[in-house]
Every structure is written in C-alpha cells, then in structure tokens.
Write a protein that holds these residues in place. Structure first.
Motif, short mmCIF file in Angstrom:
data_model
loop_
_atom_site.label_atom_id
_atom_site.label_comp_id
_atom_site.label_asym_id
_atom_site.label_seq_id
_atom_site.Cartn_x
_atom_site.Cartn_y
_atom_site.Cartn_z
N LEU A 83 -32.96 30.28 94.88
CA LEU A 83 -31.53 30.12 95.18
C LEU A 83 -30.68 30.42 93.95
O LEU A 83 -31.19 30.49 92.83
CB LEU A 83 -31.24 28.67 95.60
N ARG A 84 -29.37 30.53 94.15
CA ARG A 84 -28.43 30.54 93.01
C ARG A 84 -28.40 29.13 92.44
O ARG A 84 -28.48 28.15 93.18
CB ARG A 84 -27.04 30.93 93.48
N ASP A 85 -28.26 29.04 91.13
CA ASP A 85 -28.32 27.69 90.53
C ASP A 85 -27.25 26.75 91.09
O ASP A 85 -27.51 25.57 91.30
CB ASP A 85 -28.26 27.77 88.99
N ASP A 86 -26.07 27.31 91.41
CA ASP A 86 -24.97 26.49 91.96
C ASP A 86 -25.36 25.81 93.28
O ASP A 86 -24.79 24.78 93.63
CB ASP A 86 -23.73 27.35 92.25
N ASP A 87 -26.27 26.44 94.01
CA ASP A 87 -26.62 25.92 95.33
C ASP A 87 -27.78 24.92 95.30
O ASP A 87 -28.08 24.28 96.31
CB ASP A 87 -26.99 27.09 96.26
ZN ZN Z 1 -24.44 29.96 89.06
#
Ligand code: ZN
Ligand code: PRT
Length: 283
Positions: free
Chosen positions: A48-52
């Motif tokens: 995943l994207r780190d933000d998610d």
């Molecule tokens: Zn990010």
C-alpha cells in the motif's frame, strides 16, 4: 494466516522487505500484485501507500503493518505500536527562509505554514498558543515559501539537504519518527500468536546487527583476564588446544567496541584472532 501491510514503493519498502527476508520469510518479488504470499510462513503481504497503512490496519484490512511513526501520529487511528524497527529515521521540523530571524514558535503568528502533516502541526501550534494558517499540501512542501504559497514549512527532514537546497533553515525539531510495527488492537488469538513469532524473529535479527563472533588463541592462565575484557553474552566458550597450556576462546562482541577490546586482548597474550560475521542471535 496474518496479513501485513507494507509500503509498495518508497523509502520504507526496501528495508521492510529486507527485514522480512532476514527473518527467514521469503515473499514473492512481484510488486505488480497488490497481495502476495510468504512462501514458508503464514503471512500475506499487502502493498500500500504509506498514508493508507494506518487506516488499513485499524480497519482490519491488514492485521499488522510497517509504517513511519509520523503517519501513525498524523492519521490518529487506533493502533497498537508493537515495536520500533530502527529504520526510516527522520523528524518533522519547522523550517523558514534562511534570511529570517527566529527566536521562538511565535514567529509563526499570523503567517502561513505549508505541510503534509496538518494534525501534528495543529497540535504544535496549540501547545505553543500560535495562531497561524495551515496550508495542507501533499508533496513538494519545501518549495512553498519560494512560490509565495506560505512563509514557512513543516515537513520531514533527515539529512537537511533538501532544506538547504531550497534556501530554508530548520528552526524547530518537533516530532521524531522511525518505522514501527503496528497491529490492529483486536487481533484474534491465532494472529496474536503469529505476531509474537514474527516479533521474536525481528528481535533476533536486530540483536545480531553490529555483532561479531570472535575466536582467539591464548595461554590458558590468561583466560580469566580475557573473560573480564570480553564477557560475551553469558560467558565466553573456552576450548583446549592440542598444544599444552593453550586455549581457544570464543565470544560474541559488538562491532563498535571490537578494536579497543582487541588491543587489550593482544596486550595479555591473545593471538590468531579471527572475527566472523554473525547472522542470527536466538536468545
Ligand atoms: Zn505517502
Ligand atoms: O507513495 P507513498 O505515499 O507510499 O510514499 P511517500 O512519498 O509518502 O513517502 P516516502 O517513501 O518519501 O517516505 C516514507 C516514510 O519514510 C515517511 O513517512 C517517513 O516515515 C520516512 N522517511 C525517512 C522520510 C525521510 N526519511 C525523508 N527524508 N520521508 C521523507 N523524506 C523526504 C524529506 O521530506 C525530503 O523531502 O526526503 C527528502 C530528503 O530529505 P533530506 O532531509 O535528507 O534532504
């Protein structure tokens, strides 16, 4: 089967995959797939994207995850921080144009600050009783002052090179971060047991980092003195040599203290010193 979310690409991806590999978990290299299986451990990897990642773990889409503490704090999801992993170290700092004079956070009063971390910044402003505008932007925060979008920035810094390149100076280091292993607080008992196993392996990998295995020959009557210099993990292993009066001593030692200890050991008569790398340390 436990599911771990890791960053698909970016600064934490390589170290996350390397940590799993060093823990003896081979994952399919294909990153075109969102979800892959470990070959010899009951683990699925979700890229995943780190933000998610905080939300995915909090919702139970993944059971556990590897993500920066900065994202954990910013997203404010209910997560259990299981373990600090020692990579991805950085800080979130306030930076302003280098020509400005700064003596306290009150510099920000009435000004605009650009950031991708509005919640952490909001907290910093509240703690310092600052009234300023927060301009949330997703990337390239460091160019905001030069294009007139904001007076200061609040962004991730590691070497500080990016700030210098953009004519900025770091004036407050606010939040310190590294990659952490996080878990959904409501893991099933089965998944909790797999997590414990994984954690045990991670800790064994960490323990062996920077450690060396050392062997040397020395007169047997110097063993006591040598053991004081090199106490090892529990105590050194001593084996007799075929040559009478001589012993072989084996010991685990931290790389940083290695050379100082070698000098001391040579001074009491140790010879034929071998230093070997150490792969795993299982307590
Ligand atoms: Zn990010
Ligand atoms: O696509 P995705 O959303 O997953 O990735 P991303 O672009 O949001 O994140 P990414 O891969 O850049 O960073 C992932 C995580 O790595 C961050 O959330 C932090 O926890 C951690 N980390 C560690 C860093 C840095 N070091 C870092 N230096 N994240 C970003 N940076 C940036 C910094 O903001 C600056 O722009 O890298 C640049 C270089 O920094 P200096 O100070 O060394 O010049």
């Amino acid at each position: 089967m436990i599911r771990i979310a890791i960053q698909a690409k970016g600064r934490l991806n390589e170290d996350s995959v390397a940590l799993l590999n060093e823990a003896g978990i081979e994952i399919e290299p294909s990153k075109r797939k969102l979800l892959t299986h470990a070959l010899d451990f009951p683990l699925e990897v979700l890229y995943l994207r780190d933000d998610d990642i905080p939300q995915a773990v909090a919702m139970g889409v993944a059971d556990i995850g590897i993500v920066g503490e900065n994202e954990v704090a910013e997203k404010g999801e209910k997560l259990e921080v299981v373990h600090k992993l020692g990579f991805g170290k950085c800080r979130i700092s306030l930076a302003i144009p280098k020509g400005e004079t700064y003596d306290s956070p009150s510099w920000c009063n009435g000004k605009g600050v650009a950031t991708s971390y509005p919640n952490i910044l909001k907290k910093f402003f509240a703690e310092n009783k600052i009234k300023a505008d927060i301009h949330e932007i997703a990337g390239s925060v460091e160019i905001a002052p030069s294009v007139g979008m904001a007076e200061g920035i609040f962004d991730i810094v590691s070497s500080g090179g990016t700030l210098i390149t953009n004519g900025l100076k770091e004036v407050e280091k606010v939040f310190w971060s590294e990659a952490v292993l996080v878990a959904n607080p409501k893991l099933s008992a089965e998944n909790r047991a797999i997590l414990d196993q994984l954690l045990f392996r991670f800790q064994s990998v960490e323990r062996s980092r920077g450690m060396k295995y050392m062997l040397m020959n020395l007169p047997c009557d110097k063993v006591e003195a040598a053991a004081k210099i090199m106490p090892g993990v529990k105590s050194p292993t001593i084996l007799p040599l075929q040559q009478k009066g001589w012993c072989s001593m084996h010991v685990v030692v931290g790389e940083r203290e290695l050379w100082a200890r070698i000098e001391q050991l040579k001074a009491i008569g140790a010879e034929d010193i071998l230093v070997l790398s150490l792969e795993k340390m299982i307590p």
